[in-house]
Enzyme design. Structure first.
Site, short mmCIF file in Angstrom:
data_model
loop_
_atom_site.label_atom_id
_atom_site.label_comp_id
_atom_site.label_asym_id
_atom_site.label_seq_id
_atom_site.Cartn_x
_atom_site.Cartn_y
_atom_site.Cartn_z
N CYS A 82 35.22 25.87 34.08
CA CYS A 82 35.61 25.32 35.38
C CYS A 82 34.47 25.28 36.38
O CYS A 82 34.65 24.84 37.51
CB CYS A 82 36.79 26.11 35.91
SG CYS A 82 38.13 26.07 34.70
N HIS A 123 37.11 27.90 45.35
CA HIS A 123 37.57 27.69 43.98
C HIS A 123 39.10 27.80 43.97
O HIS A 123 39.77 26.96 43.39
CB HIS A 123 36.93 28.72 43.04
CG HIS A 123 37.17 28.44 41.59
ND1 HIS A 123 36.88 27.23 41.02
CD2 HIS A 123 37.70 29.22 40.60
CE1 HIS A 123 37.22 27.27 39.73
NE2 HIS A 123 37.72 28.46 39.45
N GLU A 183 37.65 36.06 45.07
CA GLU A 183 36.86 35.08 45.82
C GLU A 183 36.86 35.44 47.31
O GLU A 183 35.84 35.33 47.99
CB GLU A 183 37.43 33.66 45.61
CG GLU A 183 36.55 32.61 46.28
CD GLU A 183 36.96 31.17 45.97
OE1 GLU A 183 38.06 30.97 45.41
OE2 GLU A 183 36.17 30.27 46.29
N LYS A 233 42.84 22.49 45.36
CA LYS A 233 43.58 22.60 44.10
C LYS A 233 45.08 22.72 44.37
O LYS A 233 45.90 22.43 43.49
CB LYS A 233 43.12 23.81 43.29
CG LYS A 233 41.74 23.64 42.66
CD LYS A 233 41.42 24.79 41.72
CE LYS A 233 40.04 24.63 41.09
NZ LYS A 233 38.93 24.92 42.03
N HIS A 267 44.27 22.23 38.94
CA HIS A 267 42.93 22.65 38.55
C HIS A 267 42.31 21.59 37.65
O HIS A 267 42.75 21.40 36.52
CB HIS A 267 43.02 23.99 37.82
CG HIS A 267 41.71 24.72 37.73
ND1 HIS A 267 40.50 24.07 37.87
CD2 HIS A 267 41.44 26.03 37.51
CE1 HIS A 267 39.54 24.97 37.72
NE2 HIS A 267 40.07 26.16 37.52
N PHE A 308 35.77 30.33 33.29
CA PHE A 308 35.90 31.27 32.18
C PHE A 308 34.55 31.38 31.49
O PHE A 308 33.85 30.37 31.32
CB PHE A 308 36.94 30.76 31.16
CG PHE A 308 38.38 31.01 31.52
CD1 PHE A 308 38.73 31.57 32.74
CD2 PHE A 308 39.39 30.69 30.63
CE1 PHE A 308 40.07 31.81 33.06
CE2 PHE A 308 40.73 30.92 30.94
CZ PHE A 308 41.07 31.48 32.16
#
Lengths: 412, 79
Positions: free
Chosen positions: A164, A304, A315, A336, A341, A400
């Site tokens: 991502c 994010h 975050e 998002k 996402h 990830f």
């Protein structure tokens, strides 16, 4: 010698909120969700039945069946978004772009749909009936190659697969290419079209997805106390990045400057962020340093903000570490909440949002944020866009694998 | 099966499965130049022929096939 400055002169996107920049922006600033029940395959057996899908796009109509059937959907979306961006930047898409133009694309899982299809065929009919186009559709660099072929991009090409963070890293590496004088122009972006029954099932297995099947449009609620996971999205976003002098020489309109890029790796866990967002902190600090800005210069952070319990908490902690008390003054939002996402395409899309925010002096909201979480106590611009004079914005992307990519944009 | 029946079936495969413009599919049409079927496309075409006509085609048999008409002749001889 001072570094060459890098600008953005063209934007193209196709995503759950719209098939062009105009519709996308309008929906973003009006807090409209692009998430809905999945229409492209049966979801009866799945624990999650919704996603952010691209709508009203027929690849056969767009590029003709003979061309369309050779590409995976990722390739269709990539070519579409690139054409939009090139036209927006004032390039003639009928001419080959040549060797002074490079391409850097990001994707998380490439043509996963083509992989699944080929495996099904193999199981049912054996190796001699596997689609001969399978390899060229499933390889993660398929979109990069297909876009290069379509528009005659002969400069350096890279495909980045940092989950991502992929297209944030793509824009960052594109910036470095231009700054280092390797090429004047780079077509940079990212695409993900990996919403399949298998990927939904697999992400659900690790409890990464929201299971709010009763109300898809309210499922993605970044920073909310009741958030329960991310929502799969698909789309492609492409930016035409070039040196400032190249843009000026062409007489191109400039959206804004890609001023800072910071990358780091958690080296901690394959899915979970490091405690306190340690890697994220490092990437944000590097991006600010690269942009020659201080924390007090940043007006907007496109977070994010995946809507998973772990990301949003860490975050938030990372932003506080980097920005100190100033963290409470910055408008943050997670778009998002509206797109889902976009995985490997997320960084490029959210960079587009950051640039449009700077240009229009409007910050799109985080929708579905109604119940504050004590661990997420910053200003996430809940539920309604705000108008504010903006100068610099930051966009965070974490993937990830522990990959972190942060970009900083300036208006001038 | 008559040659013209084979041709109509081949034409159907090209148009329906491969998305090729119907007006381009003539007996004289060159597979690569006129119909834009590249080396990967040829593999697809052979698979489609094998399924449609329930035959097997070896690679060597394709060495003399560069037009629709030559493909039709090959198929006609094998059915």
């Amino acid at each position: 010698m001072s570094k060459r400055r890098v600008v953005v002169t063209g934007l193209g996107t196709i995503n759950p909120l719209g098939n062009n920049v105009f519709d996308t922006w309008n929906n973003l600033i009006n807090g409209i969700s692009g998430i809905d029940y999945i229409s492209s395959f049966e979801t009866d057996e799945l624990p999650v039945t919704f996603a952010g899908e691209v709508k009203n796009f027929d690849a056969n109509d767009y590029m003709g069946k003979q061309h369309a059937r050779k590409l995976d959907r990722s390739g269709h979306l990539s070519i579409y978004a690139t054409e939009e961006a090139l036209k927006d930047a004032g390039f003639n898409t009928e001419e080959r772009l040549g060797a002074d133009v490079g391409i850097v694309f990001g994707t998380g899982i490439g043509g996963i749909g083509a992989t699944e299809e080929a495996v099904r065929t193999y199981d049912k009919r054996g190796p001699s009936r596997i689609n001969p186009l399978a390899i060229t559709q499933l390889m993660p660099n398929s979109s990069t190659g297909q876009v290069a072929i379509k528009f005659g991009i002969e400069g350096p090409s890279l495909t980045i697969t940092t989950a991502c963070a992929a297209s944030a890293n793509a824009l960052g590496e594109a910036k470095n290419m231009i700054q280092n004088g390797i090429v004047d122009t780079v077509i940079a972006g990212g695409t993900e079209s990996g919403t399949t029954a298998m990927t939904i099932g697999a992400f659900a297995q690790i409890k990464a997805l929201s299971t709010n099947n009763e109300n898809p449009k309210k499922a993605c609620k970044p920073f909310d106390k009741d958030r329960d996971g991310f929502v799969m999205g698909e789309g492609s976003t492409v930016l035409v990045m070039e040196s400032e002098e190249s843009a000026i020489n062409r007489g191109a309109d400039i959206y804004g400057y890609v001023s800072g890029y910071g990358a780091s790796t958690d080296a901690h866990h394959i899915t979970a962020p490091a405690e306190g967002g340690r890697g994220a902190v490092d990437a944000m600090k590097k991006a600010l340093l690269d942009a020659e800005l201080t924390p007090s210069d940043i007006d907007y952070i496109n977070a994010h903000g995946t809507s998973t319990p772990a990301n949003d908490k860490n975050e938030t902690a990372a932003i506080k570490t980097v920005f100190g008390e100033k963290a409470y003054d910055i408008n943050i939002s997670s778009t998002k909440s509206m797109t889902g996402h976009l995985l490997g395409g997320g960084g490029a899309f959210e960079s587009l949002v950051s640039l449009l925010s700077l240009k229009n002096n409007i910050i799109p909201p985080t929708i579905n944020l109604n119940n504050p979480d004590e661990e997420c106590d910053l200003n996430y611009t809940p539920n309604a866009a705000i108008e504010k004079e903006l100068y610099a914005a930051m966009s965070n992307s974490f993937g990830f694998g522990g990959h972190n990519g942060v970009l900083v944009f300036k208006k001038s | 099966m008559e040659t013209n029946e084979v041709f109509e079936k081949v034409k159907g495969l090209f148009v329906e499965d491969l998305g090729i413009d119907e007006s381009k599919v003539t007996m004289e049409a060159k597979l690569e130049e006129d119909l834009e079927i590249d080396s990967l496309g040829i593999v697809e075409v052979v698979m489609a022929f094998e399924d449609e006509f329930e035959i097997e085609i070896d690679d060597e048999e394709l060495s003399d096939v560069s037009t629709v008409g030559q493909a039709v002749s090959l198929l006609h001889s094998k059915i």
